[in-house]
Design a protein around this motif. Sequence first.
Motif, PDB file in Angstrom:
ATOM      1  N   VAL A  35       7.894   2.413  -7.313  1.00 13.82           N
ATOM      2  CA  VAL A  35       7.659   1.029  -6.877  1.00 13.82           C
ATOM      3  C   VAL A  35       8.523   0.084  -7.705  1.00 13.82           C
ATOM      4  O   VAL A  35       8.665   0.256  -8.919  1.00 13.82           O
ATOM      5  CB  VAL A  35       6.162   0.673  -7.042  1.00 13.82           C
ATOM      6  CG1 VAL A  35       5.924  -0.794  -6.750  1.00 13.82           C
ATOM      7  CG2 VAL A  35       5.310   1.547  -6.137  1.00 13.82           C
ATOM      8  N   LEU A  36       9.088  -0.927  -7.051  1.00 14.61           N
ATOM      9  CA  LEU A  36       9.924  -1.894  -7.761  1.00 14.61           C
ATOM     10  C   LEU A  36       9.097  -2.978  -8.455  1.00 14.61           C
ATOM     11  O   LEU A  36       9.364  -3.341  -9.586  1.00 14.61           O
ATOM     12  CB  LEU A  36      10.907  -2.552  -6.784  1.00 14.61           C
ATOM     13  CG  LEU A  36      11.998  -1.644  -6.210  1.00 14.61           C
ATOM     14  CD1 LEU A  36      12.875  -2.426  -5.247  1.00 14.61           C
ATOM     15  CD2 LEU A  36      12.833  -1.044  -7.332  1.00 14.61           C
ATOM     16  N   GLY A  57       2.602  -1.557  -4.579  1.00 15.58           N
ATOM     17  CA  GLY A  57       3.381  -2.704  -4.989  1.00 15.58           C
ATOM     18  C   GLY A  57       4.509  -2.985  -4.012  1.00 15.58           C
ATOM     19  O   GLY A  57       4.675  -2.302  -2.992  1.00 15.58           O
ATOM     20  N   GLN A  58       5.330  -3.985  -4.327  1.00 16.16           N
ATOM     21  CA  GLN A  58       6.391  -4.417  -3.425  1.00 16.16           C
ATOM     22  C   GLN A  58       7.699  -3.685  -3.704  1.00 16.16           C
ATOM     23  O   GLN A  58       8.076  -3.494  -4.852  1.00 16.16           O
ATOM     24  CB  GLN A  58       6.601  -5.924  -3.572  1.00 16.16           C
ATOM     25  CG  GLN A  58       5.370  -6.758  -3.264  1.00 16.16           C
ATOM     26  CD  GLN A  58       4.858  -6.545  -1.852  1.00 16.16           C
ATOM     27  OE1 GLN A  58       5.628  -6.518  -0.902  1.00 16.16           O
ATOM     28  NE2 GLN A  58       3.542  -6.389  -1.705  1.00 16.16           N
ATOM     29  N   GLY A  59       8.409  -3.316  -2.650  1.00 15.88           N
ATOM     30  CA  GLY A  59       9.704  -2.664  -2.774  1.00 15.88           C
ATOM     31  C   GLY A  59       9.600  -1.218  -3.214  1.00 15.88           C
ATOM     32  O   GLY A  59       8.590  -0.794  -3.782  1.00 15.88           O
ATOM     33  N   ARG A  60      10.644  -0.449  -2.946  1.00 17.57           N
ATOM     34  CA  ARG A  60      10.688   0.953  -3.363  1.00 17.57           C
ATOM     35  C   ARG A  60      12.101   1.313  -3.815  1.00 17.57           C
ATOM     36  O   ARG A  60      13.095   0.794  -3.309  1.00 17.57           O
ATOM     37  CB  ARG A  60      10.289   1.884  -2.207  1.00 17.57           C
ATOM     38  CG  ARG A  60       8.868   1.729  -1.701  1.00 17.57           C
ATOM     39  CD  ARG A  60       7.837   2.171  -2.718  1.00 17.57           C
ATOM     40  NE  ARG A  60       6.484   2.163  -2.175  1.00 17.57           N
ATOM     41  CZ  ARG A  60       5.665   1.124  -2.197  1.00 17.57           C
ATOM     42  NH1 ARG A  60       6.087  -0.023  -2.734  1.00 17.57           N
ATOM     43  NH2 ARG A  60       4.439   1.212  -1.708  1.00 17.57           N
ATOM     44  N   VAL A  88       0.818  -1.198   0.000  1.00 13.53           N
ATOM     45  CA  VAL A  88       0.000   0.000   0.000  1.00 13.53           C
ATOM     46  C   VAL A  88       0.862   1.262   0.000  1.00 13.53           C
ATOM     47  O   VAL A  88       1.964   1.282   0.558  1.00 13.53           O
ATOM     48  CB  VAL A  88      -0.960   0.004   1.217  1.00 13.53           C
ATOM     49  CG1 VAL A  88      -0.216   0.287   2.518  1.00 13.53           C
ATOM     50  CG2 VAL A  88      -2.091   0.985   1.018  1.00 13.53           C
ATOM     51  N   LYS A  89       0.365   2.291  -0.641  1.00 16.61           N
ATOM     52  CA  LYS A  89       1.058   3.580  -0.648  1.00 16.61           C
ATOM     53  C   LYS A  89       1.081   4.138   0.769  1.00 16.61           C
ATOM     54  O   LYS A  89       0.060   4.205   1.437  1.00 16.61           O
ATOM     55  CB  LYS A  89       0.334   4.543  -1.591  1.00 16.61           C
ATOM     56  CG  LYS A  89       1.064   5.859  -1.827  1.00 16.61           C
ATOM     57  CD  LYS A  89       0.228   6.792  -2.697  1.00 16.61           C
ATOM     58  CE  LYS A  89       0.012   6.219  -4.089  1.00 16.61           C
ATOM     59  NZ  LYS A  89      -0.704   7.189  -4.979  1.00 16.61           N
ATOM     60  N   GLY A  90       2.279   4.545   1.224  1.00 19.08           N
ATOM     61  CA  GLY A  90       2.416   5.016   2.590  1.00 19.08           C
ATOM     62  C   GLY A  90       2.583   3.893   3.596  1.00 19.08           C
ATOM     63  O   GLY A  90       2.511   4.125   4.806  1.00 19.08           O
ATOM     64  N   GLY A  91       2.820   2.674   3.116  1.00 15.59           N
ATOM     65  CA  GLY A  91       2.942   1.515   3.982  1.00 15.59           C
ATOM     66  C   GLY A  91       4.363   1.240   4.443  1.00 15.59           C
ATOM     67  O   GLY A  91       5.201   2.145   4.518  1.00 15.59           O
TER      68      GLY A  91
END
Length: 380
Positions: A158-159, A252-255, A139-142
């Motif tokens: 997002v990765l 999404g997963q990772g940043r 989630v955004k901000g997660g």
Amino acid sequence: MTETDFLLKMTARGLKLKAQRMRGLTVEKKKGPMDLKEVLDVLEQLAPLSLAESWDNVGLLVEPIKCRPIKTILLTNDLTDSVMSEAEAMNCDLIISYHPPLFRPIKCLVSKDWKQRLVIRAIAAGIAVFSPHTSWDSVKGGVNDWLVGGVGSGKVSVLSQALSSAPQSHKLEFTARSQEELNTIMAELKGMNSGVNLQHKAVSSETDGFFISLICPDSALTPSVQTLLKHAAPSQSLSILQVKKRPLPGYGQGRLSVLDEPVTVAAAVQQMKSHLGLNHLRLALGAQQTLESTVNTVAVCAGSGGSVLNGVKADLYITGEMSHHEVLDSVAAGASVILSDHSNSERGFLAVFKKRLAVHLSNSVTVALSRADRDPLEVV
């Protein structure tokens, strides 16, 4: 609720809250007790479970036999025996455990298995157990946005992009020789897929009759194809295309963060120690790198990040754990690696979520952080 509905709702809510803050108003909170369903609805609004990875086990994992008002919620990274004892002592009504205590299917409930014993204790105490896990990562901000923010501000992307949770659909393209044949085919398709909405568009041609493009859900694919193959023109011209799911920007997963102000590797280490509340981190310097090397880009993945970070071009990787060979591969590619141990890369987000959750709950609900929750590994 679809992702589109969720995004629109949260955008509207965000604008409303911003306007309220500008006017010096506080957010109106629900008065009186809240039941479990109401709290679950709030959790879904903050991080839809549809954002979780397909392999994950998220949501309500233990439901009490007798429903009771939710007065006390305990937040923990892992549900262990000591955390369960803490929950029992405080008469907790709901445990939100970031990691799911139940992950694989079980065939029995016996006290000799420690995870099953936790479930038995929760049921006996009337405590509900909920796990968000990778929905919080995505989630955004997660969790991942919180983690990457530890190095400093930057342009974050997002990765591994999250996609819409809408059912998979397919595009069927075929031709029909006449309007009569087209009408017959469409009638048969609707008859075979009663209750299913089949969207189609037909374009007429003076020489080839009609070209039809039809969208059908995955559940209607087989009967639709079988119907089309009964007709000569469609059977000779039929093509099947899988419709790509819509990406959800920011989820999404990772940043990956392109830092506004580059830092040295040494500075990044110190900032992450402070951010995670740790005295020690493990560091692997990238090939040709030193503690004074400049870090312009940072890639992060909470928990076990080897697969998400693999091949990502960045000066520094930050995650909880990676295998020995994943670290070697990263270093050889020139990326330095910071490891905090698995749950240490996640636990600090609980305090952020506690404040976020409290805003949406009744004043009669107390949200507490577990004091017994800790990473099983420590430096000795």
